[in-house]
Design a protein around this motif. Structure first.
Motif, PDB file in Angstrom:
ATOM      1  N   ALA A 132     -59.209 -36.913   9.050  1.00  0.00           N
ATOM      2  CA  ALA A 132     -59.719 -36.822   7.680  1.00  0.00           C
ATOM      3  C   ALA A 132     -58.751 -36.168   6.709  1.00  0.00           C
ATOM      4  N   ILE A 133     -57.995 -35.168   7.156  1.00  0.00           N
ATOM      5  CA  ILE A 133     -57.220 -34.382   6.193  1.00  0.00           C
ATOM      6  C   ILE A 133     -55.717 -34.542   6.364  1.00  0.00           C
ATOM      7  N   SER A 134     -55.299 -35.420   7.260  1.00  0.00           N
ATOM      8  CA  SER A 134     -53.859 -35.590   7.472  1.00  0.00           C
ATOM      9  C   SER A 134     -53.441 -37.013   7.122  1.00  0.00           C
ATOM     10  N   GLN A 135     -52.131 -37.209   7.085  1.00  0.00           N
ATOM     11  CA  GLN A 135     -51.573 -38.536   6.834  1.00  0.00           C
ATOM     12  C   GLN A 135     -51.052 -39.162   8.126  1.00  0.00           C
ATOM     13  N   LEU A 136     -51.555 -38.675   9.246  1.00  0.00           N
ATOM     14  CA  LEU A 136     -51.088 -39.178  10.533  1.00  0.00           C
ATOM     15  C   LEU A 136     -51.559 -40.609  10.762  1.00  0.00           C
ATOM     16  N   THR A 137     -50.716 -41.414  11.374  1.00  0.00           N
ATOM     17  CA  THR A 137     -51.089 -42.784  11.718  1.00  0.00           C
ATOM     18  C   THR A 137     -51.946 -42.785  12.984  1.00  0.00           C
ATOM     19  N   LEU A 138     -52.520 -43.944  13.311  1.00  0.00           N
ATOM     20  CA  LEU A 138     -53.311 -44.052  14.530  1.00  0.00           C
ATOM     21  C   LEU A 138     -52.465 -43.792  15.774  1.00  0.00           C
TER      22      LEU A 138
ATOM     23  N   VAL B 103     -67.177 -31.190  24.905  1.00  0.00           N
ATOM     24  CA  VAL B 103     -66.560 -32.304  24.183  1.00  0.00           C
ATOM     25  C   VAL B 103     -66.525 -32.064  22.675  1.00  0.00           C
ATOM     26  N   TRP B 104     -67.504 -31.366  22.136  1.00  0.00           N
ATOM     27  CA  TRP B 104     -67.579 -31.195  20.686  1.00  0.00           C
ATOM     28  C   TRP B 104     -66.316 -30.606  20.070  1.00  0.00           C
ATOM     29  N   PRO B 105     -65.659 -29.602  20.687  1.00  0.00           N
ATOM     30  CA  PRO B 105     -64.424 -29.088  20.069  1.00  0.00           C
ATOM     31  C   PRO B 105     -63.358 -30.173  19.886  1.00  0.00           C
ATOM     32  N   PHE B 106     -63.220 -31.070  20.867  1.00  0.00           N
ATOM     33  CA  PHE B 106     -62.243 -32.147  20.748  1.00  0.00           C
ATOM     34  C   PHE B 106     -62.621 -33.110  19.625  1.00  0.00           C
ATOM     35  N   PHE B 107     -63.918 -33.393  19.493  1.00  0.00           N
ATOM     36  CA  PHE B 107     -64.373 -34.263  18.408  1.00  0.00           C
ATOM     37  C   PHE B 107     -64.051 -33.636  17.051  1.00  0.00           C
ATOM     38  N   ALA B 108     -64.294 -32.335  16.927  1.00  0.00           N
ATOM     39  CA  ALA B 108     -64.023 -31.655  15.656  1.00  0.00           C
ATOM     40  C   ALA B 108     -62.535 -31.688  15.328  1.00  0.00           C
ATOM     41  N   ILE B 109     -61.694 -31.466  16.341  1.00  0.00           N
ATOM     42  CA  ILE B 109     -60.241 -31.507  16.109  1.00  0.00           C
ATOM     43  C   ILE B 109     -59.805 -32.903  15.674  1.00  0.00           C
TER      44      ILE B 109
END
Length: 271
Positions: free
Chosen positions: A222-228, A210-216
């Motif tokens: 944190a670093i993008s302007q993507l909406t929810l 699961v950790w890789p998905f959490f990191a992605i």
């Protein structure tokens, strides 16, 4: 804000009653903060504030679960009471929502006392149902069940009605007497409790797979302007990719199906 209308007050009590029932039934999740606060916000014309409060409380309640004889804090009473306090206080800013979130914690603990009273009273109803069953009285058994559910609903509806009976001006005055340092402290404390609740959930779910998905997800947020909505779409897409890879087997042996069924776990095993 003036006192809410009679219709709004009735709708709030109905939501509170349903939240009390769902605290036991778990069928439609009315007791979950996001649902209860949103419905109360909609009933009082403060939908946005209700959703924001419900979202904050939901992050706390994610870590609340009944384990054996240990009963979790009462999410239903915390959600309903905090939403009513927020609406009557009339402060729908981040600070007002933070104060309502912080007050929900002691309310949830206080709800355990009401739960204890109702469940103690339900013991007598269980005996009444057993006696009715011995005589083949199915209707009597059903009445005992319905009465027990009624008590669970009233466990939340009665405190909600009492809070609604307090004039909005009195609530605003009481909140206004709180010094700034206490207001800011409750906002910070409420935010910390949300973070701790979410961290507890992550800790229970944390595995190598699961950790890789959490990191992605953390990086995207944190670093993008993507909406929810965009983040949700990406998450669903990744989930489908993962499921398809799982059906095809892991990464051992150059495309053979000898893997464990967990592609990421198989990849990690190779290293």
């Amino acid at each position: 804000m003036s006192d809410m209308s009679i219709i709004s007050a009735i709708l709030v009590v109905v939501v509170a009653f349903l939240a009390g029932l769902e605290g036991i039934l778990d069928q439609f999740q009315f007791h979950q903060p996001l649902v209860a606060c949103t419905l109360i916000g909609a009933a009082t014309g403060n939908l946005t504030a209700g959703i924001m409060l419900g979202g904050s409380l939901q992050m706390i309640a994610l870590a609340w679960a009944n384990i054996g004889a240990a009963v979790a804090p009462d999410a239903a009473l915390a959600s309903v009471a905090a939403a009513i306090i927020l609406v009557k206080g009339g402060n729908f800013t981040t600070e007002g929502i933070g104060v309502a979130t912080a007050t929900a914690i002691p309310l949830a603990v206080a709800g355990l006392f009401l739960t204890m009273l109702v469940r103690t009273a339900s013991v007598a109803l269980v005996h009444a149902a057993d006696k009715a069953a011995e005589h083949g009285n199915i209707a009597g058994v059903e009445r005992a069940h319905y009465l027990a559910l009624l008590l669970q609903g009233l466990r939340i509806a009665v405190p909600a009605a009492l809070l609604l009976a307090i004039p909005a001006q009195s609530v605003q005055h009481a909140l206004g007497l709180m010094p700034d340092w206490l207001n800011h402290g409750m906002v910070v404390g409420g935010g910390m409790v949300v973070a701790v609740g979410y961290a507890m959930v992550i800790n229970m779910m944390a595995t190598r797979e699961v950790w890789p998905f959490f990191a992605i997800g953390f990086a995207f947020a944190a670093i993008s302007q993507l909406t929810l909505i965009a983040l949700g779409a990406i998450g669903v897409a990744i989930a489908f990719i993962y499921l398809n890879l799982s059906k095809q087997g892991g990464g051992n042996g150059g495309g053979t199906s000898s893997g464990s069924g967990d592609p990421i776990g198989d990849i990690l095993e190779d290293y």
